[in-house]
Scaffold this active site. Structure first.
Site, short mmCIF file in Angstrom:
data_model
loop_
_atom_site.label_atom_id
_atom_site.label_comp_id
_atom_site.label_asym_id
_atom_site.label_seq_id
_atom_site.Cartn_x
_atom_site.Cartn_y
_atom_site.Cartn_z
N THR A 90 -5.60 5.37 15.87
CA THR A 90 -5.71 6.57 15.14
C THR A 90 -6.84 7.27 14.94
OG1 THR A 90 -6.04 5.59 12.96
CG2 THR A 90 -3.80 5.72 13.52
N TYR A 144 -2.05 6.39 -1.49
CA TYR A 144 -2.46 5.18 -0.54
C TYR A 144 -2.30 3.91 -1.64
CZ TYR A 144 -6.11 1.62 0.58
OH TYR A 144 -6.87 0.57 0.70
N THR A 146 -5.96 -4.25 -1.44
CA THR A 146 -7.05 -3.86 -2.01
C THR A 146 -7.19 -3.91 -3.58
OG1 THR A 146 -7.80 -1.54 -2.49
CG2 THR A 146 -5.68 -1.61 -1.82
N ASP A 147 -8.12 -3.68 -4.21
CA ASP A 147 -8.14 -3.65 -5.60
C ASP A 147 -7.58 -2.54 -6.35
OD1 ASP A 147 -10.14 -1.93 -5.06
OD2 ASP A 147 -11.80 -2.94 -6.19
N GLU A 148 -7.31 -1.34 -5.36
CA GLU A 148 -6.81 -0.11 -5.85
C GLU A 148 -5.31 -0.31 -6.28
OE1 GLU A 148 -7.94 3.44 -3.86
OE2 GLU A 148 -9.53 2.49 -2.91
N HIS A 169 -8.36 10.65 -9.82
CA HIS A 169 -9.59 9.77 -9.54
C HIS A 169 -9.52 8.67 -10.34
CE1 HIS A 169 -14.09 10.16 -7.81
NE2 HIS A 169 -13.42 9.20 -7.70
N LYS A 206 -0.09 0.67 -0.41
CA LYS A 206 -0.83 -0.60 -0.28
C LYS A 206 0.09 -1.55 -1.41
CE LYS A 206 -3.74 -1.95 1.95
NZ LYS A 206 -3.61 -2.51 3.33
N PHE A 218 -12.88 -0.29 10.49
CA PHE A 218 -14.17 -0.68 10.01
C PHE A 218 -14.10 -2.25 9.79
CE2 PHE A 218 -15.96 -0.87 5.34
CZ PHE A 218 -17.21 -1.43 5.84
#
Ligand code: NAD
Ligand code: TYD
Length: 339
Positions: A36, A153, A125-127, A279, A157, A11
């Site tokens: 992938t 995930y 990522t902000d995660e 979550h 990262k 993406f």
């Protein structure tokens, strides 16, 4: 200038390649991608014949292939987008996330050390900052917010980010890291919230909202992310982390309702399903540093970006219908069948 872009058939990487080839007609861009389930060569069709572009199918964990490509191309810059990127998949099967996202990053940086590149940029990522509570709208992630991850995930990262910083400190590798909020726009794989809801709406299928749909994400149009990375690789300070975000916080349920309305579908399609494990509640970025240092600001308002995105999915049905009619059906059944 020769730039290797990994994960460019996905993406954000594909949008970045289009941006760079359009803006810098004298740059050579090489896309290295394993293809992938998330990589799609048809996405790159518009640039396949561009003499400044080359596609190479390879795994970033494959040392021989990576080193051979670096030897041949002698890149100036490497921008690493290649990753396993979907939180739900990481909950089902963490192993491949650790391999690609951590060890793949190491392999690329080892090649960068050996061939003496000018810049290695890690797309993060902000995660990695974990989440924020809903009742503290005054809190935002800054570059000094401690790493505090929730999913396999985000842990993978964050691990990669630490390794990138270690390669800078220990080996002097000229690195930068960007940590961006949720992107949306063309070529977004239909497993993610916005394209999944658009595709399901268009097929009159239930819209599976996790929990109560109150989780908040800070949505940024993909082109704005690409422009930020362009600025960082050219003008960002070596060794630094830059947060990228749109100050555009939205609740999931509100996004889904906007999509229903835009497509003229009934909100009765909305189905509340079992929540994601662990979550994250809210992500919100403070982009002051990249604004002050590099002059970056998001240019696309959400209402324009979502309109453009929906229009793209309507116009490019073949792209996503091919995806959702293949192997994706098994994934969908596994994730949503009994939820
Ligand atoms: P994506 O899943 O759409 O694309 C990932 C690409 O990487 C695919 O083309 C895939 O084939 C390729 N890839 C995967 N494993 C590989 C490997 N071992 N070797 C080579 N190529 C491999 O992901 P995306 O949404 O475009 O995200 C790109 C990057 O941006 C990721 O690093 C992600 O963590 C980060 N990011 C994404 C978002 C978001 O909202 N999507 C936000 C912030 C950061
Ligand atoms: P996603 O697009 O997977 O991005 P991320 O988890 O990296 O933020 O999900 C965005 C939000 O939407 C997240 O809070 C989970 C939620 N969500 C749903 O409610 N239903 C879905 O089917 C999906 C894929 C996500």
């Amino acid at each position: 200038m020769t730039i290797i872009v990994t994960g460019g058939a996905g993406f954000i990487g594909s949008n970045f390649i289009f941006h760079m080839l359009g803006k810098y007609p004298d740059y050579r861009i090489i896309c290295l991608d394993k293809l992938t389930y998330a990589g799609n060569l048809s996405t790159l069709r518009p640039v396949m014949d561009n003499p400044n572009f080359r596609f190479v199918k390879a795994d970033i964990c494959d040392r021989d292939a990576v080193f051979a490509l670096f030897e041949e191309e002698q890149p100036d810059i490497v921008v690493n987008f290649a990753a396993e990127s979907h939180v739900d998949r990481s909950i089902e099967d963490p192993g491949v996330f650790l391999k690609t996202n951590i060890l793949g990053t190491q392999t690329l940086m080892d090649a960068c050390r050996k061939f003496g590149i000018k810049r290695y940029h890690q797309v993060s990522t902000d995660e990695v900052y974990g989440d924020l509570p809903l009742d503290r709208p005054d809190l935002f992630f800054t570059e000094t917010t401690p790493i505090h991850t929730s999913s396999p995930y985000s842990a993978s990262k964050a691990s990669a980010d630490l390794l990138v910083q270690a390669y800078h400190r220990t080996f002097g590798l000229p690195v930068t890291i960007s940590r961006c909020s949720n992107n949306y726009g063309p070529y977004h794989f239909p497993e993610k919230l916005i394209p999944l809801m658009i595709a399901n709406c268009l097929n009159d299928k239930p819209l599976p909202v996790y929990g109560e749909g109150l989780n908040v994400r800070d949505w940024l149009y993909v082109e704005d992310h690409c422009k930020a990375i362009d600025l960082i690789i050219h003008n960002g300070r070596v060794g630094e982390v830059y947060n990228i975000g749109g100050h555009n916080e939205m609740r999931n349920i509100d996004i889904v309702k906007i999509i229903c309305k835009a497509l003229g579908k009934s909100e009765s399609l909305i189905t509340y399903v079992t929540d994601r494990k662990g979550h994250d509640m809210r992500y919100a970025i403070d982009p002051t540093k990249i604004h002050n240092e590099l002059g970056w600001l998001p240019e696309t308002m959400f209402r324009d970006g979502i309109e453009k995105t929906i229009a793209w999915y309507l116009k490019n049905r073949e792209w996503w219908e091919t995806i959702i009619s293949g192997e994706y059906r098994h994934y969908y059944e596994m994730m949503y069948g009994n939820r």
